[in-house]
Design a protein around this motif. Structure first.
Motif, PDB file in Angstrom:
ATOM      1  N   UNK A  14       3.880 -54.351 -34.086  1.00 44.64           N
ATOM      2  CA  UNK A  14       2.661 -54.514 -34.880  1.00 44.64           C
ATOM      3  C   UNK A  14       2.226 -53.182 -35.482  1.00 44.64           C
ATOM      4  N   UNK A  15       2.310 -52.114 -34.708  1.00 43.61           N
ATOM      5  CA  UNK A  15       1.956 -50.783 -35.197  1.00 43.61           C
ATOM      6  C   UNK A  15       2.903 -50.365 -36.317  1.00 43.61           C
ATOM      7  N   UNK A  16       4.198 -50.648 -36.150  1.00 41.51           N
ATOM      8  CA  UNK A  16       5.175 -50.300 -37.181  1.00 41.51           C
ATOM      9  C   UNK A  16       4.899 -51.070 -38.470  1.00 41.51           C
ATOM     10  N   UNK A  17       4.613 -52.349 -38.353  1.00 42.66           N
ATOM     11  CA  UNK A  17       4.322 -53.155 -39.540  1.00 42.66           C
ATOM     12  C   UNK A  17       3.029 -52.708 -40.216  1.00 42.66           C
ATOM     13  N   UNK A  18       2.062 -52.294 -39.417  1.00 46.96           N
ATOM     14  CA  UNK A  18       0.805 -51.803 -39.965  1.00 46.96           C
ATOM     15  C   UNK A  18       1.036 -50.547 -40.795  1.00 46.96           C
ATOM     16  N   UNK A  19       1.807 -49.612 -40.270  1.00 46.59           N
ATOM     17  CA  UNK A  19       2.108 -48.390 -41.008  1.00 46.59           C
ATOM     18  C   UNK A  19       2.868 -48.692 -42.298  1.00 46.59           C
ATOM     19  N   UNK A  24       2.855 -49.355 -48.221  1.00 47.49           N
ATOM     20  CA  UNK A  24       3.077 -50.234 -49.370  1.00 47.49           C
ATOM     21  C   UNK A  24       1.801 -50.389 -50.198  1.00 47.49           C
ATOM     22  N   UNK A  25       0.654 -50.507 -49.528  1.00 45.68           N
ATOM     23  CA  UNK A  25      -0.620 -50.626 -50.243  1.00 45.68           C
ATOM     24  C   UNK A  25      -0.904 -49.360 -51.051  1.00 45.68           C
ATOM     25  N   UNK A  50      -3.727 -55.960 -43.705  1.00 46.72           N
ATOM     26  CA  UNK A  50      -3.903 -54.742 -42.916  1.00 46.72           C
ATOM     27  C   UNK A  50      -5.101 -54.893 -41.983  1.00 46.72           C
ATOM     28  N   UNK A  51      -6.178 -55.462 -42.483  1.00 46.39           N
ATOM     29  CA  UNK A  51      -7.372 -55.666 -41.659  1.00 46.39           C
ATOM     30  C   UNK A  51      -7.085 -56.613 -40.500  1.00 46.39           C
ATOM     31  N   UNK A  52      -6.305 -57.643 -40.739  1.00 49.32           N
ATOM     32  CA  UNK A  52      -5.949 -58.573 -39.652  1.00 49.32           C
ATOM     33  C   UNK A  52      -5.161 -57.858 -38.563  1.00 49.32           C
ATOM     34  N   UNK A  53      -4.197 -57.032 -38.988  1.00 44.69           N
ATOM     35  CA  UNK A  53      -3.379 -56.310 -38.007  1.00 44.69           C
ATOM     36  C   UNK A  53      -4.232 -55.315 -37.225  1.00 44.69           C
ATOM     37  N   UNK A  54      -5.128 -54.616 -37.905  1.00 45.64           N
ATOM     38  CA  UNK A  54      -5.985 -53.651 -37.222  1.00 45.64           C
ATOM     39  C   UNK A  54      -6.933 -54.351 -36.249  1.00 45.64           C
ATOM     40  N   UNK A  55      -7.420 -55.525 -36.624  1.00 49.29           N
ATOM     41  CA  UNK A  55      -8.309 -56.286 -35.741  1.00 49.29           C
ATOM     42  C   UNK A  55      -7.581 -56.716 -34.482  1.00 49.29           C
ATOM     43  N   UNK A  56      -6.332 -57.162 -34.634  1.00 52.85           N
ATOM     44  CA  UNK A  56      -5.558 -57.578 -33.470  1.00 52.85           C
ATOM     45  C   UNK A  56      -5.259 -56.390 -32.558  1.00 52.85           C
ATOM     46  N   UNK A  57      -4.940 -55.247 -33.137  1.00 57.19           N
ATOM     47  CA  UNK A  57      -4.701 -54.051 -32.320  1.00 57.19           C
ATOM     48  C   UNK A  57      -5.958 -53.651 -31.553  1.00 57.19           C
TER      49      UNK A  57
END
Length: 64
Positions: A14-19, A24-25, A50-57
């Motif tokens: 998840x951290x890798x995909x977030x980065x 990409x953004x 990105x916000x969804x991934x950060x919320x899950x983290x």
């Protein structure tokens, strides 16, 4: 990516995909400032993902 898919990912992935999504953004926004994108709504979708991934983290961090 749906929230259910995000919840299934291991934290490291998840951290890798977030980065990757942040990179990409950033690239998409720079390209859009130079020449307009075919679909500028992609920027908004990318920010939400990105916000969804950060919320899950953050949720995982608080539960740990």
């Amino acid at each position: 990516m749906k929230i259910a898919e995000i919840k299934e990912l291991p934290t490291k992935e998840l951290v890798e995909r977030l980065e990757a999504a942040k990179t990409a953004l950033n690239r998409m926004e720079i390209n859009h400032s130079i020449s307009p994108l075919d679909n500028p709504a992609q920027i908004k979708q990318s920010r939400k993902e990105i916000a969804r991934m950060m919320s899950e983290l953050r949720r995982r961090e608080l539960n740990a």
